[in-house]
Design a protein around this motif. Sequence first.
Motif, PDB file in Angstrom:
ATOM      1  N   HIS A  21       0.948  -1.393   0.057  1.00 48.61           N
ATOM      2  CA  HIS A  21      -0.025  -0.098   0.102  1.00 48.61           C
ATOM      3  C   HIS A  21       0.895   1.168  -0.056  1.00 48.61           C
ATOM      4  CE1 HIS A  21      -3.564   2.364   0.836  1.00 48.61           C
ATOM      5  NE2 HIS A  21      -2.896   3.094   1.458  1.00 48.61           N
ATOM      6  N   LEU A  22       0.679   1.940  -0.948  1.00 49.00           N
ATOM      7  CA  LEU A  22       1.713   2.940  -1.368  1.00 49.00           C
ATOM      8  C   LEU A  22       3.314   2.430  -1.202  1.00 49.00           C
ATOM      9  CD1 LEU A  22       0.148   6.037   0.517  1.00 49.00           C
ATOM     10  CD2 LEU A  22      -0.197   5.120  -1.678  1.00 49.00           C
ATOM     11  N   ASP A  23       3.995   2.645  -0.218  1.00 53.92           N
ATOM     12  CA  ASP A  23       5.293   2.002  -0.278  1.00 53.92           C
ATOM     13  C   ASP A  23       5.539   1.146   1.158  1.00 53.92           C
ATOM     14  OD1 ASP A  23       5.375   4.192   1.858  1.00 53.92           O
ATOM     15  OD2 ASP A  23       7.394   4.775   1.809  1.00 53.92           O
ATOM     16  N   GLU A  24       4.322   0.826   1.535  1.00 54.03           N
ATOM     17  CA  GLU A  24       4.395   0.191   2.843  1.00 54.03           C
ATOM     18  C   GLU A  24       4.162  -1.398   2.362  1.00 54.03           C
ATOM     19  OE1 GLU A  24       1.246  -1.119   6.675  1.00 54.03           O
ATOM     20  OE2 GLU A  24       0.695   0.689   5.253  1.00 54.03           O
ATOM     21  N   ASP A  30      -3.315  -0.884  -3.139  1.00 49.72           N
ATOM     22  CA  ASP A  30      -3.555   0.291  -3.165  1.00 49.72           C
ATOM     23  C   ASP A  30      -4.030   0.488  -4.617  1.00 49.72           C
ATOM     24  OD1 ASP A  30      -1.293   0.219  -5.050  1.00 49.72           O
ATOM     25  OD2 ASP A  30      -0.151   1.482  -3.660  1.00 49.72           O
ATOM     26  N   CYS A  31      -4.471   1.657  -5.033  1.00 52.84           N
ATOM     27  CA  CYS A  31      -4.683   2.247  -6.446  1.00 52.84           C
ATOM     28  C   CYS A  31      -3.686   2.925  -7.255  1.00 52.84           C
ATOM     29  CB  CYS A  31      -5.843   3.296  -5.998  1.00 52.84           C
ATOM     30  SG  CYS A  31      -7.362   2.555  -5.573  1.00 52.84           S
ATOM     31  N   PRO A  32      -2.635   3.387  -6.648  1.00 49.32           N
ATOM     32  CA  PRO A  32      -1.609   4.071  -7.474  1.00 49.32           C
ATOM     33  C   PRO A  32      -0.815   3.225  -8.377  1.00 49.32           C
ATOM     34  CG  PRO A  32      -1.730   5.270  -5.251  1.00 49.32           C
ATOM     35  CD  PRO A  32      -2.538   4.014  -5.185  1.00 49.32           C
ATOM     36  N   THR A  33      -0.714   1.900  -7.783  1.00 50.34           N
ATOM     37  CA  THR A  33       0.042   0.994  -8.830  1.00 50.34           C
ATOM     38  C   THR A  33      -0.703   0.720 -10.043  1.00 50.34           C
ATOM     39  OG1 THR A  33       0.908  -0.109  -6.565  1.00 50.34           O
ATOM     40  CG2 THR A  33       1.237  -1.310  -8.792  1.00 50.34           C
ATOM     41  N   SER A  34      -2.088   1.290 -10.278  1.00 47.16           N
ATOM     42  CA  SER A  34      -2.578   1.406 -11.458  1.00 47.16           C
ATOM     43  C   SER A  34      -1.684   1.877 -12.558  1.00 47.16           C
ATOM     44  CB  SER A  34      -3.928   2.059 -11.422  1.00 47.16           C
ATOM     45  OG  SER A  34      -3.843   3.284 -11.095  1.00 47.16           O
ATOM     46  N   ARG A  35      -0.943   2.934 -12.221  1.00 44.90           N
ATOM     47  CA  ARG A  35       0.175   3.369 -13.166  1.00 44.90           C
ATOM     48  C   ARG A  35       0.954   2.579 -13.785  1.00 44.90           C
ATOM     49  NH1 ARG A  35       4.469   5.500 -11.062  1.00 44.90           N
ATOM     50  NH2 ARG A  35       4.749   7.086 -12.733  1.00 44.90           N
ATOM     51  N   ALA A  36       1.472   1.446 -13.201  1.00 52.68           N
ATOM     52  CA  ALA A  36       2.187   0.311 -13.872  1.00 52.68           C
ATOM     53  C   ALA A  36       1.233  -0.573 -14.731  1.00 52.68           C
ATOM     54  CB  ALA A  36       2.914  -0.603 -12.749  1.00 52.68           C
ATOM     55  N   ALA A  37      -0.089  -0.794 -14.141  1.00 54.43           N
ATOM     56  CA  ALA A  37      -0.898  -1.567 -15.121  1.00 54.43           C
ATOM     57  C   ALA A  37      -1.070  -0.956 -16.312  1.00 54.43           C
ATOM     58  CB  ALA A  37      -2.109  -1.811 -14.168  1.00 54.43           C
ATOM     59  N   THR A  48      -1.717  19.880  -5.661  1.00 58.43           N
ATOM     60  CA  THR A  48      -2.164  21.273  -5.555  1.00 58.43           C
ATOM     61  C   THR A  48      -3.465  21.543  -4.775  1.00 58.43           C
ATOM     62  OG1 THR A  48      -3.051  21.429  -7.741  1.00 58.43           O
ATOM     63  CG2 THR A  48      -0.653  22.071  -7.443  1.00 58.43           C
ATOM     64  N   ILE A  49      -4.140  20.544  -4.766  1.00 59.19           N
ATOM     65  CA  ILE A  49      -5.657  20.711  -4.396  1.00 59.19           C
ATOM     66  C   ILE A  49      -5.940  19.685  -3.253  1.00 59.19           C
ATOM     67  CG2 ILE A  49      -6.503  21.451  -6.581  1.00 59.19           C
ATOM     68  CD1 ILE A  49      -8.148  18.800  -6.789  1.00 59.19           C
ATOM     69  N   SER A  50      -4.959  18.725  -2.947  1.00 55.58           N
ATOM     70  CA  SER A  50      -5.409  17.765  -1.806  1.00 55.58           C
ATOM     71  C   SER A  50      -5.242  18.436  -0.423  1.00 55.58           C
ATOM     72  CB  SER A  50      -4.231  16.528  -1.896  1.00 55.58           C
ATOM     73  OG  SER A  50      -4.722  15.742  -0.774  1.00 55.58           O
ATOM     74  N   THR A  51      -6.197  18.153   0.367  1.00 56.09           N
ATOM     75  CA  THR A  51      -6.059  18.905   1.773  1.00 56.09           C
ATOM     76  C   THR A  51      -5.255  18.031   2.667  1.00 56.09           C
ATOM     77  OG1 THR A  51      -7.838  17.673   2.492  1.00 56.09           O
ATOM     78  CG2 THR A  51      -8.310  19.974   1.651  1.00 56.09           C
ATOM     79  N   SER A  52      -5.027  16.674   2.250  1.00 59.28           N
ATOM     80  CA  SER A  52      -4.297  15.621   3.150  1.00 59.28           C
ATOM     81  C   SER A  52      -2.955  15.275   2.578  1.00 59.28           C
ATOM     82  CB  SER A  52      -5.104  14.257   3.308  1.00 59.28           C
ATOM     83  OG  SER A  52      -5.481  13.699   2.101  1.00 59.28           O
ATOM     84  N   GLY A  53      -2.579  15.462   1.429  1.00 61.87           N
ATOM     85  CA  GLY A  53      -1.493  14.843   0.598  1.00 61.87           C
ATOM     86  C   GLY A  53      -1.424  13.552   0.329  1.00 61.87           C
ATOM     87  N   TYR A  54      -2.522  12.551   0.737  1.00 59.27           N
ATOM     88  CA  TYR A  54      -2.533  11.255   0.626  1.00 59.27           C
ATOM     89  C   TYR A  54      -2.334  10.753  -0.846  1.00 59.27           C
ATOM     90  CZ  TYR A  54      -4.323   6.573   0.716  1.00 59.27           C
ATOM     91  OH  TYR A  54      -4.511   5.185   0.483  1.00 59.27           O
ATOM     92  N   LEU A  55      -1.361  10.279  -1.029  1.00 63.34           N
ATOM     93  CA  LEU A  55      -1.234   9.658  -2.590  1.00 63.34           C
ATOM     94  C   LEU A  55      -2.205   8.861  -3.199  1.00 63.34           C
ATOM     95  CD1 LEU A  55       2.734   9.759  -2.569  1.00 63.34           C
ATOM     96  CD2 LEU A  55       1.137  11.383  -3.362  1.00 63.34           C
ATOM     97  N   GLY A  56      -2.876   7.906  -2.347  1.00 59.84           N
ATOM     98  CA  GLY A  56      -3.533   7.253  -2.800  1.00 59.84           C
ATOM     99  C   GLY A  56      -5.015   7.778  -3.354  1.00 59.84           C
TER     100      GLY A  56
END
Length: 270
Positions: free
Chosen positions: A18-21, A72-79, A105-113
Amino acid sequence: MAEQRADGTWDLIVTPWHLDEHIPALPTPTAATRVEFPVLPAGPVPARMSLLHQAALGAVTQAARPLVLSGDCPTSRAAVAGLQRRHRDLAVLWLDAHGDFNSPTISTSGYLGGMALAMLTGRTPGLFDDTLDLSPIPDSRVVLADARDLDPAERDALTTSHVRRVPANPAAITSALSHLGDVPVYLHLDIDVIDGAQLPGARFPSGPGPSLAQIEECLAAACTTADIVAAYIAGAWLPEHAGDQTSRQTITRLTTALGASLTWPEPTGG
């Protein structure tokens, strides 16, 4: 480069993070390829994620019809980057309780997921290196289903985009996919699109929503309507729930709706 399967079967891939975990408890079905979690150097999270996505890219590129089970969802980049090596044009069907359309620029949390779909549509320039050679998916080729839990700025960004938003029901998804025309489709599902009451142990439950049975119907409808060349199920459970029986049963039902035959290894130990 792998050739597209003619028989419609799936190549199962597990990316246990999950992200880098690292999420070692994320279960691996029988006959699936489990991407090895590499030793990651200290440093910014996006740089660490880039290394994980490079590892996943290799597995996706070698698979004829990849079905990725991830944490996680960001690994969709690789897919998607892997699919773009064999498909000049590509559309995206994204089923999620969240929009994943935040950007730095718009995220209030900075959460990459919460930026995964924004990553695919080119809204996070400079966040990652360019080693995946990922080309942005045009908004007009993206169908976002459900997205009932949006941040205000994220909602505004979606409103001004050309992303097609639909409810998570089979008729709406069938209609939206039909409007895309004859183009290969990457299908992405975050398990939190399912009603939160049916998802014990989810990291980000989003309250009332479509039932698991309704989502199964959506997946079956998508496979009947479109040329689904790859699928991705993001199982963002809390680490201690990632491999429990309920989570496995949910994944089994979702993959069955996609036409995949999934079995789990026998448990070991006393």
